[in-house]
Design a protein around this motif. Structure first.
Motif, PDB file in Angstrom:
ATOM      1  N   SER A 185      29.621 -21.885  14.483  1.00 37.91           N
ATOM      2  CA  SER A 185      30.652 -22.829  14.904  1.00 37.91           C
ATOM      3  C   SER A 185      31.832 -22.129  15.586  1.00 37.91           C
ATOM      4  CB  SER A 185      31.134 -23.628  13.680  1.00 37.91           C
ATOM      5  OG  SER A 185      32.521 -23.775  13.681  1.00 37.91           O
ATOM      6  N   GLY A 186      32.284 -21.034  15.021  1.00 39.93           N
ATOM      7  CA  GLY A 186      33.450 -20.349  15.565  1.00 39.93           C
ATOM      8  C   GLY A 186      34.665 -21.258  15.620  1.00 39.93           C
ATOM      9  N   GLY A 187      34.742 -22.226  14.716  1.00 39.43           N
ATOM     10  CA  GLY A 187      35.881 -23.137  14.713  1.00 39.43           C
ATOM     11  C   GLY A 187      35.715 -24.322  15.649  1.00 39.43           C
ATOM     12  N   HIS A 188      34.581 -24.382  16.355  1.00 37.98           N
ATOM     13  CA  HIS A 188      34.300 -25.512  17.247  1.00 37.98           C
ATOM     14  C   HIS A 188      33.373 -26.498  16.547  1.00 37.98           C
ATOM     15  CE1 HIS A 188      36.121 -23.318  20.565  1.00 37.98           C
ATOM     16  NE2 HIS A 188      35.432 -22.265  20.188  1.00 37.98           N
ATOM     17  N   ARG A 233      34.438 -12.842  17.985  1.00 39.30           N
ATOM     18  CA  ARG A 233      34.087 -13.808  16.949  1.00 39.30           C
ATOM     19  C   ARG A 233      33.909 -13.123  15.597  1.00 39.30           C
ATOM     20  NH1 ARG A 233      30.697 -19.297  17.677  1.00 39.30           N
ATOM     21  NH2 ARG A 233      32.249 -19.452  19.300  1.00 39.30           N
ATOM     22  N   ALA A 243      29.853 -18.794  11.590  1.00 38.34           N
ATOM     23  CA  ALA A 243      29.714 -17.922  12.761  1.00 38.34           C
ATOM     24  C   ALA A 243      29.236 -18.716  13.974  1.00 38.34           C
ATOM     25  CB  ALA A 243      28.739 -16.786  12.453  1.00 38.34           C
ATOM     26  N   ASP A 285      36.915 -17.052  23.135  1.00 38.95           N
ATOM     27  CA  ASP A 285      35.647 -17.018  23.863  1.00 38.95           C
ATOM     28  C   ASP A 285      35.203 -15.584  24.116  1.00 38.95           C
ATOM     29  OD1 ASP A 285      35.105 -19.634  24.022  1.00 38.95           O
ATOM     30  OD2 ASP A 285      36.184 -19.948  25.908  1.00 38.95           O
ATOM     31  N   TRP A 288      37.228 -12.796  14.146  1.00 44.72           N
ATOM     32  CA  TRP A 288      37.625 -14.134  13.679  1.00 44.72           C
ATOM     33  C   TRP A 288      37.029 -14.389  12.296  1.00 44.72           C
ATOM     34  CZ3 TRP A 288      34.689 -18.568  12.676  1.00 44.72           C
ATOM     35  CH2 TRP A 288      35.392 -19.789  12.629  1.00 44.72           C
ATOM     36  N   PRO A 298      40.179 -22.045  16.625  1.00 48.66           N
ATOM     37  CA  PRO A 298      38.877 -21.674  17.181  1.00 48.66           C
ATOM     38  C   PRO A 298      38.823 -20.199  17.564  1.00 48.66           C
ATOM     39  CG  PRO A 298      39.738 -23.648  18.237  1.00 48.66           C
ATOM     40  CD  PRO A 298      40.836 -23.112  17.382  1.00 48.66           C
ATOM     41  N   ALA A 299      37.636 -19.636  17.447  1.00 48.16           N
ATOM     42  CA  ALA A 299      37.461 -18.226  17.816  1.00 48.16           C
ATOM     43  C   ALA A 299      37.640 -18.077  19.320  1.00 48.16           C
ATOM     44  CB  ALA A 299      36.068 -17.751  17.403  1.00 48.16           C
TER      45      ALA A 299
END
Lengths: 534, 474
Positions: free
Chosen positions: B439-442, A156, B437, A71, A159, A68-69
């Motif tokens: 989602s950002g991996g979520h 992000r 973008a 925070d 990422w 996950p990116a």
């Protein structure tokens, strides 16, 4: 539809029968009792198999997921500002269509994107996630946008850049986030310095220098001997951030570096340290060449340029061979004078101020070379007093515009307000045709009286029926740099005038349109600013 | 002058979103030109007024300075919407109308009100009132529903019979072509795409546009690389199935079950007029606008709007078309809800619908409930059982993580190892990166369509983040 299906034939067998043709290869299907046609039976079987396959699709096994990116705790811009960003990014790609034709009275939104990004960054916002791909694409196309765009885009975007090769540039130039984090932690900094990619290391060095110049220098010193020449050059250049006395021994050692470019950069950095031994050595050389001559009618400056470039001079960064078309002696003199601390000259000239020194006549036509060198020194040493003296008052209208150095660069050394006043006076005297670069050196938005001077000059040009297209550069600059508060003052200028007899045809309506666009853009900038504050 | 509710417009007519306005623009160039005009500068004499008592809709108008000496008069009737502008543009709506609407849409921002440049309520000038009166008159003159055709049921039946004969003849011819090709083999003559264009033209002549569209696709498959023989044979099989269906229709009224014969009819290209459908039973629901996508073929733009009923849970697809520089007529705001009546086209899997009366303006939408990957695929399978020719089945996935991968994207369940591949034909689209973008991996909620080659993501809702229900079009 009746299909007599004994066993489901393998799909591959159906495909090979279809490829070769049923006359050559009999399909592995029972021929139905409706038709005794193999091709027909093959179609039936294909239909059944296709629907069965499609209706029975099962999920695939998932590929490894991206981590996950990180925070980003920064707030989002207000909704109106987010909508504005979308519009600016959306307009960006349309510039190609309008670039060739006339611009009409509507603002060019793409040109406002840099301002928006900078302003949003100052507010401490982060970009909306959905806007990141467009933002990265914009930054990819325009390098000048990158610092602000990447700051706004935050972790992000990095990422995403790890995942999309199109955005690799963000990892190269924009790794300030990771580098900034590591810079705060000596252990992490050491690890990144030892293991990181070149771009990451440059970013790290710059970040560490911002916090703690000595720590940055130590980092660089730890691996200096192993670095490649072209890397050393860029690392050395990063020392410009936070340059100070403590860097001198390291830079002094670098004067003997194997690479000529590294040596030259070290010398340049040392000459920007007025107290350095190199600056002192250069000053000694320069003082032996330039002195006050009292033998004539009035005092004047006598110049005895060097006759040779000895190895010691070369070690201190003096380039021995001049570029084509320049004399050797003048070339060497210029380098000695621009690398000497400006502070040594008043004593050399009997306690005169920089202004008085610049006013002294110079013997034997050496003035252009000497003054040009002083200009370079004033810019490099950020010396406002010398810059002011060398710049002089804005030239009077009748006089030719002659300044030794580049006035735009000298202006950049002066305080913002003083810059604006100088350029305003210049424009009042000379109009706008030579002011483009000077305007570019002024802080945005233009402080008074500069804004009014530009508006007045544009108005004069319009009244005179000037060829309007020659002002499009300044107009574009004014759209981006004028204080939005001036919009109301511009309103009367939008009326279309009758073209005077000697005016360029169509000039009147063009001017009106250009002013209309100027006002519209100014109002839009004001709106953009308000949107960000809500 | 007709009495109007000059004040109080804000109460009845909610200002549109910028996205909603932009969706009206006929093309990207108009969107950009309109955006540039969406600033107070060029505009004067702007105003807006609510619906008039004689049936004129709420209007927005203004004068836009152009390159000529006389400004263009631009007016938009919001209930239609209908556009009028004195500019010579052939785009429809023109950039002035788009710009005016954008300016109006942004009107509630405090900034415009402060500088006094927003579009506020006003009494419409004569030129606006006259245009509206003309529109009202024209509307009253045109007969409500029922064209001249309905007047002669005999002639209509004869036309229908003639068409049925042509379609059946076309289907028979198509069967002949397919079997001929299979006898000589798919490899023979695969370079010549024009063969299938000719057959497609024959199907148009046979008044079977649905067959024609599928036939035209065949020509491109051999050039698409990879496992083309397999994909081509699949399409042969499906086309054969449809042709058989056509022939069954012709064989008699009971050869196919009712719903299936409706499906075959619609796949072949028989359409039912929206007015006729809406005269029958309608389904009133709060419809969440899931997605709106445009595709262009030649000069024709096809717009697909996907809806989902909040109470019924049913999906619906609205199709609208725009020809030659005109935007499709219907535009709905993605992510918002619409209280409206729909009438489904008949078929074994009711999906395509006609939009009937709307009750009030769109309201803020919600996060639609979704399913995991496995359930999405089994739902698609169920639908295929009823309509094997279904190319796209709408699905809301929830709790899925987009996985960007050069070899092909996936949407994976957050807590199992099940994944749905993204349709390889969508891989180049910028929307995929927007999805990544957001989602950002979520895990996120994603709406899209399932087809036999994979999933096409169309809209996403970020998880959590406070502002739930904020849809992002992909």
């Amino acid at each position: 539809m009746t299909i007599t299906e004994h066993t489901a034939p393998a799909w591959e067998e159906l495909v090979s029968a279809a490829l070769l043709g049923t006359t050559r290869r009999r399909p592995p299907v029972g021929v139905g009792h409706e038709h005794d046609d193999a091709a027909f039976a093959l179609l039936d079987a294909a239909a059944v198999a296709t629907v069965r396959r499609r209706a029975g699709l099962l999920p695939a096994r998932s590929a490894p997921r991206p981590a996950p990116a990180p925070d980003d705790p920064r707030p989002l811009p207000p909704p109106a500002a987010q909508a504005r960003l979308r519009a600016l990014l959306n307009d960006r790609t349309g510039n190609g269509a309008s670039a060739g034709g006339r611009r009409g009275s509507t603002p060019s939104l793409g040109e406002l994107l840099p301002q928006w990004l900078a302003a949003a960054g100052q507010h401490g916002y982060r970009a909306p996630d959905a806007a990141l791909p467009d933002l990265l694409d914009a930054a990819r196309a325009r390098t000048d946008l990158r610092p602000d765009a990447l700051t706004l885009a935050g972790p992000r975007a990095l990422w995403l850049a790890e995942l999309n090769p199109d955005w690799k540039f963000a990892l190269r130039s924009g790794n300030r986030g990771a580098a900034g984090d590591a810079a705060a932690d000596p252990e992490a900094a050491r690890r990144l310095w030892e293991e990181g990619l070149f771009a990451e290391r440059v970013a790290l060095l710059t970040s560490v220098r911002e916090r703690d110049p000595a720590a940055g220098l130590a980092l660089l010193g730890s691996s200096w001997a192993q670095e490649r020449a072209e890397d050393r050059l860029l690392f050395l250049d990063a020392l410009r951030t936070g340059l100070g006395r403590d860097d001198e021994p390291f830079l002094e050692r670098s004067l003997t570096d194997r690479s000529r470019n590294v040596r030259a950069t070290a010398a340049e950095l040392l000459s920007a340290l007025p107290g350095s031994a190199l600056a002192h050595r250069m000053a000694e050389r320069a003082l032996s060449c330039v002195s006050l001559d009292r033998t004539g009618v009035g005092p004047r400056i006598a110049v005895e340029a060097p006759y040779a470039c000895d190895p010691a001079m070369e070690r201190d960064g003096v380039a021995a061979s001049p570029p084509p078309g320049r004399g050797e002696r003048a070339w060497w003199l210029g380098q000695l004078a621009d690398s000497s601390p400006l502070g040594v000259w008043p004593a050399q000239f009997g306690g005169r101020t920089p202004g008085q020194i610049v006013a002294l006549p110079v013997a034997d036509d050496w003035q252009p070379d000497l003054h040009a060198a002083w200009c370079r020194a004033a810019v490099r040493q950020r010396d406002a007093e010398w810059a002011r003296a060398l710049l002089g008052p804005p030239p009077v209208p009748a006089g030719a515009v002659t300044t030794a150095g580049d006035p735009a660069k000298l202006l950049s050394v002066l305080p913002e307000g003083e810059r604006a006043v100088w350029v305003a006076e210049f424009i009042a005297g000379h109009g706008l045709s030579e002011a483009f670069q000077l305007l570019g050196a002024c802080a945005v938005p233009w402080a008074e009286p500069l804004g009014r001077a530009v508006v007045d000059a544009l108005d004069i040009a319009r009244e005179a029926g000037s060829y309007p297209w020659s002002f499009s550069g300044v107009m574009g600059l004014a759209e981006r740099c004028l204080d939005p508060a001036l919009a109301d003052r511009l309103e009367p200028l939008t009326t279309t005038q009758e073209d005077p007899g000697d005016a360029s045809p169509g000039a009147g309506s063009y001017w009106s349109e250009a002013f209309q666009r100027l006002i519209t853009t100014l109002r839009l900038r004001a709106t953009m600013r308000t949107e960000l504050q809500q | 002058m007709v009495a109007r509710t000059v004040v109080g417009m804000e109460d009845t007519e909610q200002r549109w979103s910028a996205e909603q306005v932009l969706a009206l623009a006929p093309d990207a160039a108009s969107q950009k030109a309109g955006t540039r005009l969406a600033v107070p500068g060029p505009w004067s004499g702007t105003g807006t007024a609510g619906a008039s008592e004689d049936g004129g809709g709420a209007v927005v108008w203004g004068l836009c300075a152009g390159s000529g000496s006389r400004p263009y008069r631009t007016a938009v009737d919001l209930t239609g919407p209908a556009f009028n502008c004195t500019c010579p543009s052939r785009k429809f709506p023109c950039k002035h109308a788009v710009g005016l609407l954008l300016l109006w849409a942004r009107g509630d921002a405090a900034t415009d009100a402060d500088s006094g440049t927003g579009i506020g309520p006003a009494e419409p000038p004569d030129w606006v009132a006259q245009w509206q009166a003309k529109r009202t008159a024209a509307r009253e003159k045109s007969p409500a529903g029922g064209g001249a055709g309905a007047a002669d049921p005999q002639a209509a039946r004869r036309r229908a019979e003639r068409r049925a004969q042509r379609v059946a003849a076309g289907a028979a011819e198509l069967e002949q072509r397919l079997t001929d090709q299979l006898r000589t083999g798919l490899a023979a003559g695969r370079e010549d795409q024009r063969v299938w264009d000719t057959v497609a033209a024959r199907m148009i002549d046979a008044q079977a546009p649905g067959l024609a569209a599928r036939v035209r696709e065949l020509g491109g498959i051999p050039g698409s690389g990879g496992d083309w023989p397999s994909r081509l044979l699949e399409e042969y099989g499906m086309l054969h199935l449809l042709a058989r269906g056509c022939l069954a229709l012709d064989a008699g009224p009971d050869a196919l079950p009712g719903a299936l014969s409706d499906t075959v009819r619609s796949r072949v290209g028989y359409t039912t007029a929206a007015a006729e459908l809406l005269a029958g039973p309608t389904l009133r629901d709060s419809w969440l606008v899931l997605a709106q996508q445009d595709s262009t073929e030649g000069t024709m733009t096809t717009r697909r709007i996907w809806l989902r009923g909040a109470r019924s849970g049913r999906p619906a697809l609205l199709l609208s078309f725009g020809a030659a520089g005109r935007a499709p007529e219907v535009s709905l705001p993605v992510g918002r809800s619409l209280d409206a009546e729909l009438a489904y086209h008949p078929g074994a899997v009711p999906l395509r619908a006609a939009l009937g009366p709307q009750h009030g303006s769109p309201t803020p939408g919600h996060l639609p409930p979704g399913v995991p990957v496995g359930e999405a695929l089994s739902g698609y399978g169920e639908a295929l059982r009823a309509d094997p020719w279904l190319d796209e089945w709408p699905v809301v996935l929830s709790g899925v993580v987009p996985i960007p991968d050069p070899g092909g994207w996936q949407l994976a369940d957050v807590d199992t190892d099940s994944a749905l591949p993204v349709d390889p034909r969508r891989l180049g689209r910028p929307g995929l990166w927007r999805l990544a973008a957001v989602s950002g991996g979520h895990p996120v909620t994603v709406f899209g369509t399932v087809g036999h080659r994979g999933f096409t993501p169309l809209t996403t809702w970020p998880a959590g983040d406070g502002r739930a229900g904020e849809a992002v079009a992909l």
